[in-house]
Structure formats: C-alpha cells, structure tokens
Design a protein around this motif. Sequence first.
Motif, PDB file in Angstrom:
ATOM      1  N   LYS A  45       3.821  61.359  53.076  1.00  0.00           N
ATOM      2  CA  LYS A  45       4.437  60.068  52.749  1.00  0.00           C
ATOM      3  C   LYS A  45       3.656  58.908  53.351  1.00  0.00           C
ATOM      4  O   LYS A  45       3.553  57.831  52.745  1.00  0.00           O
ATOM      5  CB  LYS A  45       5.894  60.053  53.217  1.00  0.00           C
ATOM      6  CG  LYS A  45       6.796  60.959  52.379  1.00  0.00           C
ATOM      7  CD  LYS A  45       8.253  60.840  52.789  1.00  0.00           C
ATOM      8  CE  LYS A  45       9.145  61.659  51.860  1.00  0.00           C
ATOM      9  NZ  LYS A  45      10.576  61.559  52.237  1.00  0.00           N
ATOM     10  N   GLU A  49       2.015  55.800  51.294  1.00  0.00           N
ATOM     11  CA  GLU A  49       2.329  54.408  51.619  1.00  0.00           C
ATOM     12  C   GLU A  49       1.081  53.613  51.948  1.00  0.00           C
ATOM     13  O   GLU A  49       0.931  52.464  51.526  1.00  0.00           O
ATOM     14  CB  GLU A  49       3.306  54.375  52.803  1.00  0.00           C
ATOM     15  CG  GLU A  49       3.823  52.980  53.116  1.00  0.00           C
ATOM     16  CD  GLU A  49       4.886  52.993  54.194  1.00  0.00           C
ATOM     17  OE1 GLU A  49       5.184  51.910  54.716  1.00  0.00           O
ATOM     18  OE2 GLU A  49       5.406  54.085  54.512  1.00  0.00           O
ATOM     19  N   ARG A  50       0.150  54.203  52.696  1.00  0.00           N
ATOM     20  CA  ARG A  50      -1.073  53.505  53.065  1.00  0.00           C
ATOM     21  C   ARG A  50      -1.868  53.062  51.847  1.00  0.00           C
ATOM     22  O   ARG A  50      -2.505  52.020  51.838  1.00  0.00           O
ATOM     23  CB  ARG A  50      -1.973  54.415  53.922  1.00  0.00           C
ATOM     24  CG  ARG A  50      -1.666  54.387  55.399  1.00  0.00           C
ATOM     25  CD  ARG A  50      -2.827  54.995  56.193  1.00  0.00           C
ATOM     26  NE  ARG A  50      -3.193  56.330  55.773  1.00  0.00           N
ATOM     27  CZ  ARG A  50      -2.615  57.446  56.200  1.00  0.00           C
ATOM     28  NH1 ARG A  50      -1.611  57.377  57.067  1.00  0.00           N
ATOM     29  NH2 ARG A  50      -3.021  58.630  55.786  1.00  0.00           N
ATOM     30  N   ALA A  52      -0.636  52.532  48.756  1.00  0.00           N
ATOM     31  CA  ALA A  52       0.209  51.908  47.729  1.00  0.00           C
ATOM     32  C   ALA A  52       0.201  52.743  46.441  1.00  0.00           C
ATOM     33  O   ALA A  52       0.165  52.220  45.329  1.00  0.00           O
ATOM     34  CB  ALA A  52      -0.259  50.479  47.442  1.00  0.00           C
TER      35      ALA A  52
END
Length: 347
Positions: A45, A49-50, A52
């Motif tokens: 996850k 997230e890093r 995008a």
Amino acid sequence: MADTLTAAALTLKDIAREAGVSLATVDRVLHNRPGVRPDTVRRVKAAIERNAFQPHVAAAELARGRARRFAFVMPSGPNPFMQQIEAYLGEMSAWLSARRLGVEMVATDVFDHSMLAASLEALSGDYDGVAVVALDHPGVRAAINDLVDAGTKVVTLVSDVPSSRRHHYVGIDNIAAGRTAGALVGRLVGQRSGKVAIVAGSQGLRDHAERIFGFNQVMAAEFPGLSVLPVLEGRDEDERSEQVLARLLGRHADIVGLYNVGAGTQGVAKALSDAGRDKQVVFVGHDVTALTRRLLLQGVMDAAISQNPGHEARAAVRVLLALARGEPILHEQEKIRIDIVMRDNLP
C-alpha cells in the motif's frame, strides 16, 4: 516526454518490484484476500501511495483489454499553431498504443458555429472523449452539453466555452496573454502617440475575445496616449487578414502599434511590408512557428506570446484519459504557461 508522470506508465509488476513482493501478492492485497502478512500489506500500500498509482482502474482495464477512442476537433485550414498540436499528437503514437488509446483528427470550420456544432453532434456515441477548439456560441454549447449527457468526456482546447458543461479546459489564461501583449506594445511604442490596430480571427472565439479584453484593459489604464482602433476579423486566414489590415493602414497614417490576436500572421506581415511600415509599427503576435521565428529575426515582428503546443497536446490526452478512468486531474502538471519570445531569446 518530460512532463509525463512516471506513475502514468507504472504497471502492477512495477509496484510488486518496488514493494519486494510477487505479482500474486500485490493482487491479493488489492482484492483484500487473506494470506498476506500485515507488514507486507503495508509495504504494498505504501508503494501504491508513493506513486499515486490507480490500481483498481488500471487492473480492470488490463483484464478487459479496454481500448478507448478520443477525437480532436481542430480548425480546418493552414493554422501553423494548430498544425503543431496535431504533429505532437502524431509523435505520441507509441505512448498512446501502450495505453490502448486511439486519437483521431476531425477538421471543421471552427469559425462557423453551425458547422462546428454539427461536427460535434456527429461524434456522439462513437468516442470516449472529445477535445475541441471551440467557438463560444449557444449552438456549440448545446452540442458540447449533449455529448456530456451522452457520457462522453469533453475537453476544450486553446479556446474555451466556460458556460458549457465541458469537463476541463486546456490552454493558457487568455486575458493574461492579452494584457501581456498590451504591456509589450505600449512599452515598445515608447513616447510616441498614435493608433493601435488589432487583427483577430473572430471575436466569437473565446480565446480571441479574452485576449482583446485583456489588451484593451492595459491600453486604457496605462497608455492613454495610444488610441485602439476597432477590431478587424481575418478568420485566421492570411489573405483576408492582409486585406483588412491593408485597408486600415491606408486610412490611418498614424498607426504605431499592432496586435495580431490569432493566426493569419503571414498576411498581417505582408500588409505591413507592402505599406513600407514593417519597421515603424510595433508588431506583437502569438506563437513560435517557422514563420514567426523568421519575422522576429527580420525585425518585422517584435514579440510573440508563446504557449507550448506539445504540452497542450499531451495535457489534452492525459486529461481525457484521467476523466475516462475516473482518476484525478493533476492540475499543476496540466497548467499551460505563457512565455514572451523575442528575437534575442528564440528557442
């Protein structure tokens, strides 16, 4: 392409590699399946997230083999700047193919509201997204709204129709561009007084109308010794622009400044040269093309207000793709910058 996000090209394999896990493990995390340790879930996850990354949409499209079609409704006729946009779209073929995207050009008379509206209406149901150089007219607004209502994502390109329900506008702040042109003309004219001519394609094009508005704002507020003449319309055509300006130059010997709002630049320059006033009249126009580059080097044109056609082409495709996928638009990436180009800083 320098302004394409790395994340746009990421795949599930890239996420797996970055998280140090298998592709099957990434798939389990995405679908909340059991059998994955909490620490591994956090790593996957965090990698998503890093970057995008939009895994659900991307994975679903990959599984379905989802291909999309976009149409670009562009002006017919020899407009060098619009031709540059089309050329950059052609250079994106590998990028488009990798994302299963097809882009098709639709040429029409964007100065004729009925023809433009008919061209837009003919696209209904055939394309996932449409980018259009738009005329601000009720008929065109209605055609855009009908496309949106039918589920097509619509982006206005270069010239906006803000009262329509289009999803996004890709282009410069045209009021600011007009103000910039006004400041350049006024300051380059210097202490001379006299008249200033404006040649536009059509005041029905929102970008042209907004540029004229910004130009007049600056003229009225900062240069009271200069009198702005009524706007001439040349439909961005060389011959027509030459004719209307030649007549105006014949009537006014005291024209000291000229703002060419759109295309038709060759005709404007010819009218100035034929009148023997190409070195007397301060001439500011738009866009860096082979023609404006030559005119700047010759000293016929004093400055060009420039926008990057490659950036506009890429931004329009990326915005349409984001809209079609339900992803957020990266506004700072897609913001089109205004540049001032003169002979001494030609790119």
